[in-house]
Every structure is written in C-alpha cells, then in structure tokens.
Design a protein around this motif. Structure first.
Motif, mmCIF file in Angstrom:
data_model
loop_
_atom_site.group_PDB
_atom_site.id
_atom_site.type_symbol
_atom_site.label_atom_id
_atom_site.label_comp_id
_atom_site.label_asym_id
_atom_site.label_seq_id
_atom_site.Cartn_x
_atom_site.Cartn_y
_atom_site.Cartn_z
ATOM 1 N N ALA A 199 26.084 -1.987 37.388
ATOM 2 C CA ALA A 199 26.175 -2.207 35.947
ATOM 3 C C ALA A 199 24.778 -2.349 35.354
ATOM 4 O O ALA A 199 23.876 -2.919 35.969
ATOM 5 C CB ALA A 199 26.999 -3.466 35.655
ATOM 6 N N ALA A 200 24.605 -1.812 34.151
ATOM 7 C CA ALA A 200 23.320 -1.882 33.459
ATOM 8 C C ALA A 200 23.533 -2.487 32.085
ATOM 9 O O ALA A 200 24.561 -2.275 31.447
ATOM 10 C CB ALA A 200 22.703 -0.487 33.328
ATOM 11 N N SER A 201 22.553 -3.240 31.642
ATOM 12 C CA SER A 201 22.634 -3.839 30.314
ATOM 13 C C SER A 201 22.381 -2.783 29.247
ATOM 14 O O SER A 201 21.449 -1.980 29.369
ATOM 15 C CB SER A 201 21.602 -4.963 30.176
ATOM 16 N N PRO A 202 23.193 -2.768 28.169
ATOM 17 C CA PRO A 202 22.945 -1.803 27.091
ATOM 18 C C PRO A 202 21.577 -1.980 26.439
ATOM 19 O O PRO A 202 21.046 -1.046 25.850
ATOM 20 C CB PRO A 202 24.072 -2.096 26.086
ATOM 21 N N SER A 203 21.013 -3.184 26.540
ATOM 22 C CA SER A 203 19.719 -3.440 25.898
ATOM 23 C C SER A 203 18.538 -3.133 26.810
ATOM 24 O O SER A 203 17.394 -3.194 26.375
ATOM 25 C CB SER A 203 19.636 -4.912 25.461
ATOM 26 N N ALA A 204 18.809 -2.795 28.075
ATOM 27 C CA ALA A 204 17.720 -2.507 29.011
ATOM 28 C C ALA A 204 17.062 -1.173 28.664
ATOM 29 O O ALA A 204 17.727 -0.224 28.246
ATOM 30 C CB ALA A 204 18.251 -2.470 30.444
ATOM 31 N N HIS B 207 31.104 0.726 34.899
ATOM 32 C CA HIS B 207 30.526 1.063 33.589
ATOM 33 C C HIS B 207 31.556 1.082 32.458
ATOM 34 O O HIS B 207 31.435 1.873 31.524
ATOM 35 C CB HIS B 207 29.837 2.425 33.674
ATOM 36 N N TYR C 134 35.481 -9.935 23.514
ATOM 37 C CA TYR C 134 34.475 -9.234 24.298
ATOM 38 C C TYR C 134 33.941 -8.027 23.528
ATOM 39 O O TYR C 134 34.602 -7.502 22.629
ATOM 40 C CB TYR C 134 35.054 -8.799 25.644
ATOM 41 N N THR C 135 32.752 -7.585 23.908
ATOM 42 C CA THR C 135 32.075 -6.500 23.197
ATOM 43 C C THR C 135 32.956 -5.257 23.118
ATOM 44 O O THR C 135 33.468 -4.786 24.141
ATOM 45 C CB THR C 135 30.753 -6.154 23.909
#
Length: 623
Positions: free
Chosen positions: A287-292, A377, A448-449
């Motif tokens: 998983a990756a942060s959307p803000s990264a 994801h 949740y988002t």
C-alpha cells in the motif's frame, strides 16, 4: 564592458538655437560573462548534482553520431562505439561523430548557449537530438578545471584537426594540430579534474554511465583501468521480442526488482503514440500513501532524464511506478524533469486511461488477480471510481465497505436493506452499529476516504436503491417501548437519573432493544454535539468571548441515554432504593455508553466519570 561611463564629446547631443536635442545615437555593446559565476550558478541552482556531467558528455557524443548519420547515410557507428576512459584525475570520451571545424569551434564551444542542434540545415530533424540548450559542456566545469576538445570534421574532410582548450577562469585557446593526433572524424573530450575531485573515479564513471546511458541507441563502452565494458543494452526490455508472455513477464519482474527495488504485483504496458512514449507501469506490491511523492523513471530519446518524475501519471494512480521513454515531451533546462505543459497533460491523461483499462480488464477476465490487487490498493481504485461511471459500475461489486452486516459489497448490501443509511463519520457508525444490526437496520460507514461519495453514487447505477443520511431518530424509532405499567413504576428512578445527568446536558429514557448485552445507548446528532461544544467553550471563556458564544446558542435536541430495560444490570439499577447510589450507577452507565460511542470526552464528562468511579469505590469499601 563599459557601465555608466561619462559621455564623450562625440556622444553628446548637439545644441540647437538655445535648446538641447534629446535624440542620441545608440551605441552597441556586448555582454561579458563571468564563467566562474556561471559555473557556480549551474552547479548550485540549475543541476541537482555534479554527476550530470557524464550525462552531458554522453548527450554530446550521441548527438554528434546522430548528426553524422544524417550527412552520411552509409555511416555505421556499430564498429566504432563511443568510448569513455576514466583514470581518476582524468577522463576522456571519444565519439565517431560529425566533428567540428575551426569556425564551428569558435561558434559553438566559445559561445554560451550555442548549439549545433539549432543549425538550419538540421532544424527539421531536431527531434533526433538529445540536447537543445547549448550549455551542456559547461556542466563539466563543475568537476573539471580544464576541458580539452580535439575534433576532426566529417563534413569537411580537408579541414584540419582542431583543439580547443578551456580553463574554469574563462580563458580558452584554439590551435590546429597534426592529423596524426586524431586521424578519424569525430571528437575527443578530455577533462582534467579539480584537486581532490572524486567524481572522475573509475567506479563512479562506470556507475553514472550505466545509469544515464544504458538504453542509448549508440554503443557505449567504459574502461576504468581494466577491459572496456559495454554499458548499453538496447532496445528497452519492454520493446523486445520474447518467446512467450510468461518469459516477458519474468524478464520485466526481474528488471523491476533490479532497477525499481521491488517485485511488482503486476505490469501494465504503456503506449502513447502522440507523445512518442512507450514503457511500463509496475504495480506496487504494498500500500502507498496518496500523498507520497511518486518516483517515475523517465528517459528522453533513450537518455535517462530523471528517476523521480512526479507529474507523469494522474494523482489517483499513486499505486504504480513507471519506466518510460519519450521522444517528444519537453525537458526543463536542467534536463532533470519534464516541463509541465499541455503535451505532458495529454500524455498523463492517456497513461491514466490505460491504467483504467487494465483495472476494467482484470474485473472482466481475472477476478482473482483483481482481488489480490484490491487487497492492497482499494483506496486508489475508490479514488478513480468517483469520477468514472463506467469503472464505478465495473468495480463496485468488488469493492468492500464497512456495514452493519460486516465488510461486504455495496450492491449486495443494498439488495438486503432498504433504505440504506449512511453514517457520515466513523464515530457515528460505531455508536449505532451494534444496535442497528440487531434491529435489522442497514447502515454503511461513510467515514473513510471516498466511501461516502461512492455510497451516494449508487442510485445513479441502480435507481431502485434509496440512500438516506443516518439520523438519531432512525435508531430510537426502532427501539421497543417499555410496557406502560412498568414505565410508570420507573418514573421516580428516571427523574433522579435525569437530574443527575442534567449537568452534562443529557436526557434519560428507557426502551427495550437487542442485543440484551448492551445496557445503554447514547444517541445524539451533530447539532446537539455542536451545541454542547459551544456551551463548554462559553463556560471556559472570558466575558467578551462568552458573550459572543452565548449569542449563537441554538435550541438543539439534547442527547439521550437510552437504558435497555431487557438488560439485567439496568433492571437491578432501576430497583436500587438508595437514591444517591442509583444516581452513581446511572452515571456509570452513561460513562460506559459514552466510551462505546468513541467520542471525545469533555471536561464535564471527565469529572462525572471520575466522581462516579470514586463513589462506587467508596460504596463497596464502606463498612
């Protein structure tokens, strides 16, 4: 260069009939450039690191070979590669390219901003050249104190061999040398390193040459004290022929691990003809942060441009890392990123469309791989589905939402519950989830988002589905009333309980509901919570601020502590004869319901909980 000097007699305007004439004859001057200052500007502001000198040398060599191919279609550079020799304090790079004449040396090497790629005779073929800014050779002054260029022209075989030698103080010399020193057409650039400079060390040169030039369409060899090593490996892996799809996938996976540092979850082919862009997108296995900040690897005409491009794909596609090559997108002046213009925007949209098509194809053809992808994801897919009705319809059955029936598909949940109630926050959902499930009320957690937006979009796909915002009255209306006779018997207890909780602005009622294990339920709405927060702030404010807060007081419905008459503990508490002990027990039930709702504690709530706890301790320890 003259600056702000006094006018000479010849430069003064003539005097006519007692008045001065303002017209003057303009004089022409030429800018002078402080080379040391310019090099400092390049090394500290234009380029991110001195290591780009290797890229600039390779760029000039490849462009020289490209130019020779244009004037001599029969020329083949395969037998004469670009050769780099690193000796620690000295570096040489030799190319079999078009070379330079004496006139071209003066015009191009000694003119800052000059570039052979601007020549009219090859203007139409500029897209074949890597560099177009004409300042690349100056980048070598970030690591070298002397640059020497020895060149023989392929356009004019009779032209003498010319040697241009420049120092970092801005001085240079141009001399003609015997043909024996450079018998074949082409150019040799020699760098003499600054004292203590380690960017010219052989191991670094090999590493940088491979980093920047591994995909170049011209053979490049590097030697650092040993046998020459070929560092080019073309064509790019994603453009090669493979025995079968499995072999291609294995090769791309190995490439991703070696270059990008992770084994991909999947590989997406990218092809944008309008931008001359080809490559692959590797799906992250975690998983990756959307803000990264993303780190995409971009090659421009096979030369590495950057490993950290962050504007290549749409923001929602934060779950991929790309490796691409393009021949038409514009680089910035430093050639370390892409210029964010309309052409890049078009390419970015096209890449987004191809990633979207890949997700839709998985949904239709390979559900197991899709589930594996969503397990990692799901957030990225939800972000995309908000703006794409077609993808939303395809993906919604596969996405999971937190509901009173557990984590489940939204269409499946909507078929079982009508209407579907949407809790706007996680706390609101947790507050009612257990009771709503027992009462057969369907509630979705929209805290949740992206979840709330997707739930509200469901009626667009299925007009029979009805979505309503969750209000406290929905839950309280589903609770069973206590039989009239028993409710009358509880009136004195309820009056005492209401008096005890009046300090925290909470009413008390009795109902019957499932599950029996839940003794009390705290219900309120956002307006009531805002009013309690306002009242608490007013109590703690000074006169001026307190008056302002008092002026915006609202008559919102009070929160309700709903006691479950089916719960054995509540029944015992309601029968306590000691009024003070019964009040303490009610305070404890309120505290337990408050903690179950996961809402923040106000100062009044904290004081009440402490008091009830101490009173209970005092009661059980009393002789």
């Amino acid at each position: 260069m003259r600056r702000f000097a006094s006018l000479t007699d010849a430069e003064r305007p003539p005097i006519r009939a007692g008045r001065a004439v303002s017209e003057t004859t303009p004089t022409s001057h030429t800018f002078q450039v402080d080379l040391r200052g310019l090099v400092d500007l390049l090394s500290h502001h234009l380029y991110s690191s001195p290591k780009v000198y290797v890229r600039e040398l390779l760029q000039n060599a490849v462009d020289a070979v490209t130019a020779r191919r244009q004037i001599d279609p029969g020329f083949a550079a395969e037998g004469a590669p670009v050769r780099i020799t690193a000796e620690g304090a000295r570096l040489l790079i030799t190319d079999p390219g078009v070379g330079l004449t004496v006139a071209e040396v003066h015009k191009l090497l000694a003119t800052i901003g000059g570039s052979s790629k601007r020549d009219e005779e090859i203007e139409g073929a500029r897209r074949d050249f890597l560099g177009q800014f004409g300042i690349g050779l100056l980048a070598c002054f970030t690591v070298a104190s002397v640059i020497t260029v020895t060149s023989k022209s392929a356009k004019d075989p009779d032209a003498p061999v010319v040697r241009w030698s420049a120092r970092d103080d801005g001085s240079y010399t141009v001399t003609e040398v015997p043909d024996a020193e450079h018998p074949e057409p082409g150019t040799t650039v020699e760098l003499t390193g600054r004292p203590g400079e380690d960017w010219l060390q052989p191991h670094r040169v090999v590493q940088l040459a491979r980093e920047y030039g591994s995909l170049l369409p011209v053979d490049v060899t590097v030697s650092g004290g040993g046998a020459p090593e070929r560092i080019t490996d073309t064509p790019p892996l994603w453009e090669r022929q493979h025995p079968n799809a499995t072999a291609r996938r294995v090769a791309l996976n190995r490439y991703c691990e070696n270059v990008m540092g992770f084994p991909p979850l999947d590989v997406i082919d990218l092809d944008v003809p309008l931008s001359g862009l080809k490559g692959v997108a590797f799906v992250l296995p975690h998983a990756a942060s959307p803000s990264a900040r993303p780190a995409h690897r971009v090659h421009l005409k096979r030369m590495l441009l950057t490993e950290t491009a962050d504007n290549l794909v749409p923001e929602w596609a934060f779950f991929v890392r790309c490796v691409v090559d393009t021949d038409s997108l514009r680089p910035t002046a430093s050639r370390e990123s892409l210029y964010d213009d309309e052409a890049l925007a078009v390419a970015r949209d096209a890449i987004g469309a191809q990633i979207r098509e890949w997700i839709s194809r998985l949904a239709a053809e390979d559900p197991s791989r899709l589930e594996a992808f969503l397990a990692v994801h799901e957030l990225g897919v939800k972000a995309l589905a908000r703006h794409d009705e077609e993808l939303l319809a395809a993906m919604l059955p596969w996405l999971r939402f937190e509901t009173t029936a557990g984590r489940t598909s939204l269409p499946e949940f909507a078929r079982a519950y009508q209407p579907v109630y949407l809790a706007s926050t996680v706390d609101e959902f947790r507050q009612v989830a257990q009771i709503a499930a027992a009462q057969g009320i369907g509630v979705v957690n929209g805290g949740y988002t992206y979840d709330a937006e997707l739930v509200q979009a469901l009626p667009r796909l299925d007009p029979d589905v009805k979505i309503e915002n969750l209000q406290p009255g929905v839950i309280s209306a589903s609770l069973d009333p206590v039989p009239a006779r028993e409710e009358l018997a509880l009136q004195s207890f309820l009056a005492a309980a209401r008096a005890r909780l009046d300090a925290v602005d909470v009413d008390v009622v009795v109902r019957e509901f499932n599950p029996v294990s839940v003794p009390a339920l705290l219900l309120d709405d956002r307006e009531a919570r805002r009013e309690r927060q306002r009242a608490e702030a007013e109590a703690q404010a000074d006169d001026l601020w307190g008056g302002i807060l008092a002026s915006i007081k609202q008559h919102a419905p009070r929160a309700q502590l709903v006691l479950n008459h089916r719960n054995p503990t509540v029944r015992r508490v309601s029968g306590i004869a000691d009024a003070d002990l019964a009040g303490t027990a009610v305070e404890s039930l309120y505290g337990q319901a408050l903690l179950m709702s996961h809402r923040p504690l106000r100062s009044a709530d904290t004081a009440l909980l402490n008091r009830s706890f101490m009173n209970l301790l005092e009661h059980v320890t009393k002789d």
